[in-house]
Design an enzyme around this catalytic site. Structure first.
Site, PDB file in Angstrom:
ATOM      1  N   ASP A 129     -10.511   6.788  -1.294  1.00 42.24           N
ATOM      2  CA  ASP A 129     -10.590   5.985  -2.506  1.00 42.24           C
ATOM      3  C   ASP A 129     -10.576   4.485  -2.199  1.00 42.24           C
ATOM      4  OD1 ASP A 129     -10.781   8.170  -4.124  1.00 42.24           O
ATOM      5  OD2 ASP A 129      -8.689   8.161  -4.761  1.00 42.24           O
ATOM      6  N   GLY A 130      -9.845   4.088  -1.159  1.00 46.40           N
ATOM      7  CA  GLY A 130      -9.830   2.674  -0.789  1.00 46.40           C
ATOM      8  C   GLY A 130     -11.203   2.181  -0.378  1.00 46.40           C
ATOM      9  N   GLU A 186      -7.062  -1.039 -11.712  1.00 46.76           N
ATOM     10  CA  GLU A 186      -6.051  -1.774 -12.458  1.00 46.76           C
ATOM     11  C   GLU A 186      -5.936  -3.211 -12.002  1.00 46.76           C
ATOM     12  OE1 GLU A 186      -4.744  -1.003  -8.842  1.00 46.76           O
ATOM     13  OE2 GLU A 186      -4.294   0.764 -10.040  1.00 46.76           O
ATOM     14  N   ASP A 201       9.795  -7.138 -13.759  1.00 44.81           N
ATOM     15  CA  ASP A 201       9.077  -7.403 -12.506  1.00 44.81           C
ATOM     16  C   ASP A 201       7.620  -7.749 -12.743  1.00 44.81           C
ATOM     17  OD1 ASP A 201      11.365  -6.958 -11.114  1.00 44.81           O
ATOM     18  OD2 ASP A 201      10.703  -5.138 -10.089  1.00 44.81           O
ATOM     19  N   THR A 219      -4.183   6.999 -13.159  1.00 43.74           N
ATOM     20  CA  THR A 219      -3.585   7.940 -12.210  1.00 43.74           C
ATOM     21  C   THR A 219      -3.032   7.239 -10.971  1.00 43.74           C
ATOM     22  OG1 THR A 219      -5.696   8.314 -11.076  1.00 43.74           O
ATOM     23  CG2 THR A 219      -5.186   9.743 -12.942  1.00 43.74           C
ATOM     24  N   ALA A 220      -3.211   5.930 -10.872  1.00 37.39           N
ATOM     25  CA  ALA A 220      -2.811   5.189  -9.673  1.00 37.39           C
ATOM     26  C   ALA A 220      -1.475   4.471  -9.897  1.00 37.39           C
ATOM     27  CB  ALA A 220      -3.929   4.219  -9.277  1.00 37.39           C
ATOM     28  N   SER A 227       2.671   5.536 -11.342  1.00 35.15           N
ATOM     29  CA  SER A 227       3.919   5.266 -10.618  1.00 35.15           C
ATOM     30  C   SER A 227       4.873   4.401 -11.440  1.00 35.15           C
ATOM     31  CB  SER A 227       3.610   4.572  -9.285  1.00 35.15           C
ATOM     32  OG  SER A 227       2.812   5.387  -8.460  1.00 35.15           O
TER      33      SER A 227
END
Length: 267
Positions: free
Chosen positions: A45-46, A122, A149, A160-161, A165
């Site tokens: 994916d990167g 994102e 933060d 989903t990334a 999280s």
């Protein structure tokens, strides 16, 4: 058909890329890294994210195909041992595709400069040091003063990334929406935020204005864009989309199930 091969530097990826080039030449297809119709990424994916930004000015005329050479990639449909099957699909291509929404990012700096960015996954905004305070507007109406933060704004596929999280929801790739999720917000008797992700429609936009001085860390997908003094950032659904060649494009919820739960069809 004009094809570009975009590979990472790993030895297994380079091996697959060389095999692709040889087989593409044998099928009398054309390698064109400058103005391709199909971009084949080899890696994960990167690698696909990097290719997306490399070709983002040509999205209207490009479809992507991903080959993963390591762990399962969310955007990659083909394995490194399936080169022959992919070549057959390329040779019989009829223009089939599936598209996903993208995120427009408009950045205003204190020095008067303006920058427009485009994200597949994102964008995050954080303060370089200490707690970030920022006024959050929806359609130019003040919604809240955020303290924490930072904030993560994602596309449906990007949900989903980092968004996941950070406690955000997973959005269907068929939705024309963006999501704003808080990163470690401060909530007590003095400071309050909504504490839940926001889903923003195509007719709405989000504007974030830092409420204190200091350098901000702004990211667009995997890249650190700026650590300058930011005046404001506006996020909205882009009119552009990314297209994938739909030879056997994996359905979105199947990707989610396989990636995070480990359930495969017929399990």
């Amino acid at each position: 058909m004009k094809i570009a091969i975009f590979s990472n530097d790993g030895p297994s990826s380079r091996k697959v890329a060389e095999a692709l080039k040889a087989k593409i030449a044998a099928e009398h297809l054309t390698i064109d890294d400058d103005h391709p119709e199909i971009v084949i990424t080899v890696g994960g994916d990167g690698t696909l994210l990097t290719a997306f930004h490399h070709y983002q000015d040509q999205l209207a005329s490009i479809r992507f195909v991903g080959i993963h050479t390591g762990h399962l990639g969310f955007y990659t449909d083909w394995r490194d041992y399936e080169v022959d099957q992919l070549i057959d699909s390329l040779a019989n291509d009829n223009g089939q595709s599936v598209t996903y929404p993208l995120l427009d990012i408009g950045v205003e700096y204190d020095n008067g400069a303006y920058e427009k960015l485009l994200a597949l996954n994102e964008s995050t905004l954080k303060r370089a040091m200490g707690t970030m305070q920022a006024n959050v507007y929806i359609k130019d109406k003040l919604f809240e003063l955020f303290r924490g933060d930072g904030l993560c704004v994602s596309t449906p596929t990007g949900s989903t990334a980092y968004n996941k999280s950070a406690g955000g929801a997973v959005l269907s790739s068929e939705l024309e929406a963006i999501q704003v999720s808080e990163i470690a917000s401060i909530n007590n008797r003095v400071f309050r935020t909504l504490g839940s992700p926001l889903i923003i429609s195509p007719s709405e936009w989000v504007r974030v204005e830092p409420a204190q001085e200091g350098e901000m860390l702004l990211t667009c997908d995997t890249e650190l864009v700026s650590h300058q003094q930011v005046k404001a950032i506006t996020y909205r659904i882009s009119k552009q989309k990314i297209a994938f060649a739909q030879y056997r494009h994996t359905q979105f919820w199947q990707r989610v199930s396989e990636s995070f739960i480990g359930v495969k069809p017929n399990d």
